[in-house]
Design a protein around this motif. Structure first.
Motif, short mmCIF file in Angstrom:
data_model
loop_
_atom_site.label_atom_id
_atom_site.label_comp_id
_atom_site.label_asym_id
_atom_site.label_seq_id
_atom_site.Cartn_x
_atom_site.Cartn_y
_atom_site.Cartn_z
N SER A 228 0.83 -1.21 0.00
CA SER A 228 0.00 0.00 0.00
C SER A 228 0.86 1.25 0.00
O SER A 228 0.56 2.23 -0.69
CB SER A 228 -0.93 0.01 1.23
N PHE B 170 -4.26 5.70 -0.26
CA PHE B 170 -3.26 4.65 -0.04
C PHE B 170 -2.55 4.82 1.31
O PHE B 170 -2.18 3.83 1.94
CB PHE B 170 -2.24 4.64 -1.17
N TRP C 200 -5.03 3.45 3.68
CA TRP C 200 -5.15 2.02 3.41
C TRP C 200 -3.98 1.25 4.00
O TRP C 200 -4.14 0.13 4.49
CB TRP C 200 -5.24 1.82 1.91
N ILE D 145 -9.48 1.18 -4.85
CA ILE D 145 -8.40 0.79 -3.94
C ILE D 145 -8.49 -0.67 -3.53
O ILE D 145 -7.48 -1.30 -3.22
CB ILE D 145 -8.39 1.71 -2.69
#
Length: 406
Positions: free
Chosen positions: A140, A267, A270, A322
């Motif tokens: 990620s 990201f 995430w 994502i």
């Protein structure tokens, strides 16, 4: 077979150097979207030629993935990433000196070949040198670094264009690539082949990869869903904003900045969240089945809204994708260490052939729709609809193949 876990300080150094290389590769990947108005004017390109030029990067990238897998497993990331980045440097310099479409395309393909190891090299290294529980997080954060590269290719490049021109921007990128090569040679450890094979002479094979049921279930998603995402994200988002939404080139660059900033932040978040909710392949499958349809819904509304859909809606679309990022590290975890490079590069082959195909196909659909008498807006909507339908059926295939996995 055990991973050779490196000390934390060494792991951080390795991550930062590899992230720098991946940053450069993403600037190169997306920069055609920002400089496309200049290229269209200077070289008088059609939509299909622009799509082919943008897709040339992905074609070059895809061409080297299978041999790259063998090279990474046997020679290691240090040697292979360095050599490939040197090829990229040659391509960047050639692009900056191009005088026609043919040399632009050849240079673009060469760049794609050269940066082909910038993600797979690091992911192969992380699989051996980092703990299993941080694989999703490092993936990620690598993608987050890529988003910084995408971000840098938008508004910053747009601001530099009238000052130094697109050709000198590529000269700067060539120098940065050479710096990355030097850092890689100095700081990345050499590859211990005996450790990655656990003292065995098992070399692994592509047959093991392509016969794996989980890998096969991801084939359409890799080709169409990832390919469509990259096609929109790195090329067709900007022309959509200009041709469909009515943005000026500067407003389009601002829009790309917004899209890539949204991607970067998603990201970043995430990277913190995913280790808690996805610790193995079973978790990744469950989250893909639940989350993948979200981007299809958003893309449907973008197509429906047409000229009313701009940077905000496109930002929501790329963020909603994502969940697809779970696929790559899951592929790495699905295979033993001696096959990791081949597994990751096989999946990447699908992704980047798909990106090349989808990027070019959108341009062809736009040109054909205009040719048969419809508006340019209708052409863009038709091109994006192709991405929607192929991604939808790819998801259905994945869902059916993994129906009993919860």
């Amino acid at each position: 077979m055990k991973n050779t876990i490196l000390p934390k300080h060494k792991a951080i150094t390795i991550f930062l150097i590899f992230a720098f290389g991946y940053y450069i590769s993403n600037v190169l990947r997306a920069i055609t979207a920002t400089i496309s108005p200049k290229l269209l004017l200077e070289f008088n390109l059609s939509a299909s030629e622009l799509g082919l030029l943008g897709g040339g990067y992905f074609l070059g990238f895809a061409l080297v993935q299978i041999p790259l897998g063998y090279l990474l497993d046997n020679k290691g990331p240090k040697k292979i990433v360095s050599i490939f980045l040197f090829i990229a440097t040659l391509g960047i310099i050639a692009f900056s000196l191009s005088s026609n479409f043919t040399t632009l395309l050849i240079s673009r393909i060469l760049i794609g070949v050269g940066v082909g190891a910038c993600l797979m090299g690091p992911l192969t290294a992380y699989r051996v040198w980092f703990k299993d529980e941080v694989q999703q997080r490092t993936n990620s954060w690598m993608l987050m670094t890529g988003a910084v590269g995408l971000l840098s290719s938008s508004l910053p490049v747009q601001l530099l264009l009238p000052v130094i021109g697109w050709r000198f921007i590529f000269v700067i990128l060539a120098l940065l690539t050479l710096l990355c090569i030097i850092l890689t040679i100095i700081f990345i450890p050499s590859w211990n082949l005996r450790e990655t094979r656990g003292g065995l002479e098992h070399k692994g094979s592509l047959k093991e990869i392509w016969q794996n049921k989980f890998f096969k279930s991801l084939v359409p998603i890799g080709f169409f869903s990832f390919g469509g995402l990259y096609a929109i994200q790195t090329l067709w988002a900007a022309p959509w904003m200009v041709r469909v939404s009515g943005y000026t080139p500067k407003e389009s660059a601002n829009g790309l900045f917004m899209i890539y900033m949204s991607l970067l932040l998603s990201f970043l978040c995430w990277g913190y969240i995913v280790p808690r909710i996805s610790k193995n392949i079973t978790d990744a499958i469950r989250l893909l089945k639940l989350g993948a349809p979200l981007n299809l819904i958003i893309l449907f509304f973008i197509i429906y809204l047409g000229s009313k859909a701009g940077a905000f809606q496109l930002s929501i679309f790329v963020v909603s994708c994502i969940f697809l990022s779970l696929a790559q590290p899951a592929v790495g975890l699905a295979f033993p260490l001696y096959n990791v490079g081949k597994a990751l590069t096989s999946f990447n082959l699908l992704v980047f052939i798909g990106a090349f195909f989808m990027q070019w196909m959108i341009g062809i659909i736009i040109d054909f729709t205009i040719y048969i008498g419809f508006s340019e807006i209708a052409g863009f909507k038709a091109g994006f609809s192709f991405v929607l339908f192929t991604s939808f059926f790819s998801y259905i295939y994945f869902f059916i193949k993994n129906f009993n996995k919860k």
